[in-house]
Scaffold this motif. Sequence first.
Motif, PDB file in Angstrom:
ATOM      1  N   GLU A   1      -2.122 -13.967   9.122  1.00 60.92           N
ATOM      2  CA  GLU A   1      -0.858 -13.228   9.105  1.00 60.92           C
ATOM      3  C   GLU A   1      -0.883 -12.087   8.081  1.00 60.92           C
ATOM      4  O   GLU A   1      -0.509 -10.956   8.382  1.00 60.92           O
ATOM      5  CB  GLU A   1       0.295 -14.182   8.775  1.00 60.92           C
ATOM      6  CG  GLU A   1       1.636 -13.494   8.639  1.00 60.92           C
ATOM      7  CD  GLU A   1       2.711 -14.430   8.113  1.00 60.92           C
ATOM      8  OE1 GLU A   1       3.737 -13.906   7.656  1.00 60.92           O
ATOM      9  OE2 GLU A   1       2.535 -15.660   8.133  1.00 60.92           O
ATOM     10  N   GLU A   2      -1.341 -12.373   6.861  1.00 55.24           N
ATOM     11  CA  GLU A   2      -1.279 -11.392   5.774  1.00 55.24           C
ATOM     12  C   GLU A   2      -2.368 -10.324   5.842  1.00 55.24           C
ATOM     13  O   GLU A   2      -2.168  -9.212   5.375  1.00 55.24           O
ATOM     14  CB  GLU A   2      -1.350 -12.098   4.412  1.00 55.24           C
ATOM     15  CG  GLU A   2      -0.162 -12.974   4.101  1.00 55.24           C
ATOM     16  CD  GLU A   2       1.128 -12.195   3.871  1.00 55.24           C
ATOM     17  OE1 GLU A   2       1.096 -10.947   3.776  1.00 55.24           O
ATOM     18  OE2 GLU A   2       2.179 -12.843   3.783  1.00 55.24           O
ATOM     19  N   VAL A   3      -3.526 -10.667   6.412  1.00 53.76           N
ATOM     20  CA  VAL A   3      -4.655  -9.727   6.410  1.00 53.76           C
ATOM     21  C   VAL A   3      -4.951  -9.208   7.814  1.00 53.76           C
ATOM     22  O   VAL A   3      -4.875  -8.012   8.070  1.00 53.76           O
ATOM     23  CB  VAL A   3      -5.917 -10.369   5.792  1.00 53.76           C
ATOM     24  CG1 VAL A   3      -7.092  -9.408   5.827  1.00 53.76           C
ATOM     25  CG2 VAL A   3      -5.638 -10.820   4.362  1.00 53.76           C
TER      26      VAL A   3
ATOM     27  N   VAL B   1      -5.794  -3.607   3.938  1.00 54.50           N
ATOM     28  CA  VAL B   1      -5.724  -4.697   2.967  1.00 54.50           C
ATOM     29  C   VAL B   1      -7.030  -4.775   2.170  1.00 54.50           C
ATOM     30  O   VAL B   1      -8.119  -4.721   2.740  1.00 54.50           O
ATOM     31  CB  VAL B   1      -5.496  -6.067   3.662  1.00 54.50           C
ATOM     32  CG1 VAL B   1      -5.283  -7.170   2.621  1.00 54.50           C
ATOM     33  CG2 VAL B   1      -4.320  -6.015   4.625  1.00 54.50           C
ATOM     34  N   LEU B   2      -6.888  -4.928   0.855  1.00 52.84           N
ATOM     35  CA  LEU B   2      -8.013  -5.234  -0.025  1.00 52.84           C
ATOM     36  C   LEU B   2      -7.889  -6.706  -0.358  1.00 52.84           C
ATOM     37  O   LEU B   2      -6.847  -7.145  -0.847  1.00 52.84           O
ATOM     38  CB  LEU B   2      -7.928  -4.405  -1.307  1.00 52.84           C
ATOM     39  CG  LEU B   2      -8.779  -4.873  -2.489  1.00 52.84           C
ATOM     40  CD1 LEU B   2     -10.260  -4.839  -2.150  1.00 52.84           C
ATOM     41  CD2 LEU B   2      -8.499  -4.050  -3.720  1.00 52.84           C
ATOM     42  N   VAL B   3      -8.930  -7.487  -0.056  1.00 57.18           N
ATOM     43  CA  VAL B   3      -8.911  -8.921  -0.365  1.00 57.18           C
ATOM     44  C   VAL B   3      -9.949  -9.192  -1.452  1.00 57.18           C
ATOM     45  O   VAL B   3     -11.128  -8.887  -1.294  1.00 57.18           O
ATOM     46  CB  VAL B   3      -9.209  -9.795   0.874  1.00 57.18           C
ATOM     47  CG1 VAL B   3      -9.185 -11.270   0.496  1.00 57.18           C
ATOM     48  CG2 VAL B   3      -8.208  -9.513   1.988  1.00 57.18           C
ATOM     49  N   ASP B   4      -9.479  -9.774  -2.557  1.00 62.00           N
ATOM     50  CA  ASP B   4     -10.319 -10.141  -3.686  1.00 62.00           C
ATOM     51  C   ASP B   4     -10.636 -11.631  -3.581  1.00 62.00           C
ATOM     52  O   ASP B   4      -9.749 -12.468  -3.706  1.00 62.00           O
ATOM     53  CB  ASP B   4      -9.564  -9.830  -4.986  1.00 62.00           C
ATOM     54  CG  ASP B   4     -10.311 -10.221  -6.246  1.00 62.00           C
ATOM     55  OD1 ASP B   4     -11.502 -10.589  -6.155  1.00 62.00           O
ATOM     56  OD2 ASP B   4      -9.696 -10.153  -7.330  1.00 62.00           O
ATOM     57  N   PHE B   5     -11.898 -11.951  -3.313  1.00 61.35           N
ATOM     58  CA  PHE B   5     -12.353 -13.344  -3.276  1.00 61.35           C
ATOM     59  C   PHE B   5     -12.779 -13.702  -4.692  1.00 61.35           C
ATOM     60  O   PHE B   5     -13.675 -13.063  -5.249  1.00 61.35           O
ATOM     61  CB  PHE B   5     -13.525 -13.500  -2.306  1.00 61.35           C
ATOM     62  CG  PHE B   5     -13.138 -13.360  -0.860  1.00 61.35           C
ATOM     63  CD1 PHE B   5     -12.899 -14.491  -0.083  1.00 61.35           C
ATOM     64  CD2 PHE B   5     -13.006 -12.115  -0.278  1.00 61.35           C
ATOM     65  CE1 PHE B   5     -12.539 -14.368   1.253  1.00 61.35           C
ATOM     66  CE2 PHE B   5     -12.648 -11.984   1.054  1.00 61.35           C
ATOM     67  CZ  PHE B   5     -12.412 -13.117   1.818  1.00 61.35           C
ATOM     68  N   TRP B   6     -12.164 -14.725  -5.280  1.00 56.19           N
ATOM     69  CA  TRP B   6     -12.373 -15.063  -6.686  1.00 56.19           C
ATOM     70  C   TRP B   6     -12.308 -16.564  -6.900  1.00 56.19           C
ATOM     71  O   TRP B   6     -12.017 -17.321  -5.975  1.00 56.19           O
ATOM     72  CB  TRP B   6     -11.297 -14.376  -7.536  1.00 56.19           C
ATOM     73  CG  TRP B   6      -9.940 -14.989  -7.332  1.00 56.19           C
ATOM     74  CD1 TRP B   6      -9.115 -14.835  -6.251  1.00 56.19           C
ATOM     75  CD2 TRP B   6      -9.271 -15.893  -8.198  1.00 56.19           C
ATOM     76  NE1 TRP B   6      -7.984 -15.579  -6.401  1.00 56.19           N
ATOM     77  CE2 TRP B   6      -8.051 -16.236  -7.598  1.00 56.19           C
ATOM     78  CE3 TRP B   6      -9.594 -16.437  -9.437  1.00 56.19           C
ATOM     79  CZ2 TRP B   6      -7.154 -17.111  -8.187  1.00 56.19           C
ATOM     80  CZ3 TRP B   6      -8.689 -17.310 -10.016  1.00 56.19           C
ATOM     81  CH2 TRP B   6      -7.485 -17.626  -9.392  1.00 56.19           C
TER      82      TRP B   6
ATOM     83  N   LYS C   1      -2.166  -3.099   1.005  1.00 56.28           N
ATOM     84  CA  LYS C   1      -1.826  -4.435   0.522  1.00 56.28           C
ATOM     85  C   LYS C   1      -3.017  -4.975  -0.264  1.00 56.28           C
ATOM     86  O   LYS C   1      -4.161  -4.829   0.173  1.00 56.28           O
ATOM     87  CB  LYS C   1      -1.532  -5.347   1.721  1.00 56.28           C
ATOM     88  CG  LYS C   1      -1.035  -6.738   1.338  1.00 56.28           C
ATOM     89  CD  LYS C   1      -0.907  -7.647   2.548  1.00 56.28           C
ATOM     90  CE  LYS C   1       0.173  -7.224   3.493  1.00 56.28           C
ATOM     91  NZ  LYS C   1       0.378  -8.211   4.576  1.00 56.28           N
ATOM     92  N   VAL C   2      -2.748  -5.558  -1.419  1.00 58.20           N
ATOM     93  CA  VAL C   2      -3.807  -6.137  -2.244  1.00 58.20           C
ATOM     94  C   VAL C   2      -3.577  -7.640  -2.330  1.00 58.20           C
ATOM     95  O   VAL C   2      -2.505  -8.085  -2.747  1.00 58.20           O
ATOM     96  CB  VAL C   2      -3.838  -5.503  -3.659  1.00 58.20           C
ATOM     97  CG1 VAL C   2      -4.906  -6.165  -4.512  1.00 58.20           C
ATOM     98  CG2 VAL C   2      -4.098  -3.996  -3.552  1.00 58.20           C
TER      99      VAL C   2
END
Length: 106
Positions: free
Chosen positions: A12-14, A21-26, A52-53
Amino acid sequence: MSLEISDQTFKEEVLSSKEPVLVDFWAEWCGPCRSLKPIVDELSEEFKGKVKVAKIDIDANQEVSVEYGIRNIPTLLFFKNGQVVDKVIGVQPKEKLAEKMNALLG
């Protein structure tokens, strides 16, 4: 501030997002991830309403991490129209990440 997402909210969000969207995998235990956090948070504010981040904890959300082949963290994936269009592994200067985010908008 970055949006916290999960395996359950990723689609839904990405993937369904109308904006890039920038997705940070951490992960909490990851020192370089902690170094990158303030940079990602600053970019989140600077690109508010345009990109969107989001952040996803790989320990708590292994499904998405496996699906996208995340082997090293931090990994940043840049999505546009539900597709990965760019990828960065490791801590990068804010300017380089801002360039990539501007490219998402172009």
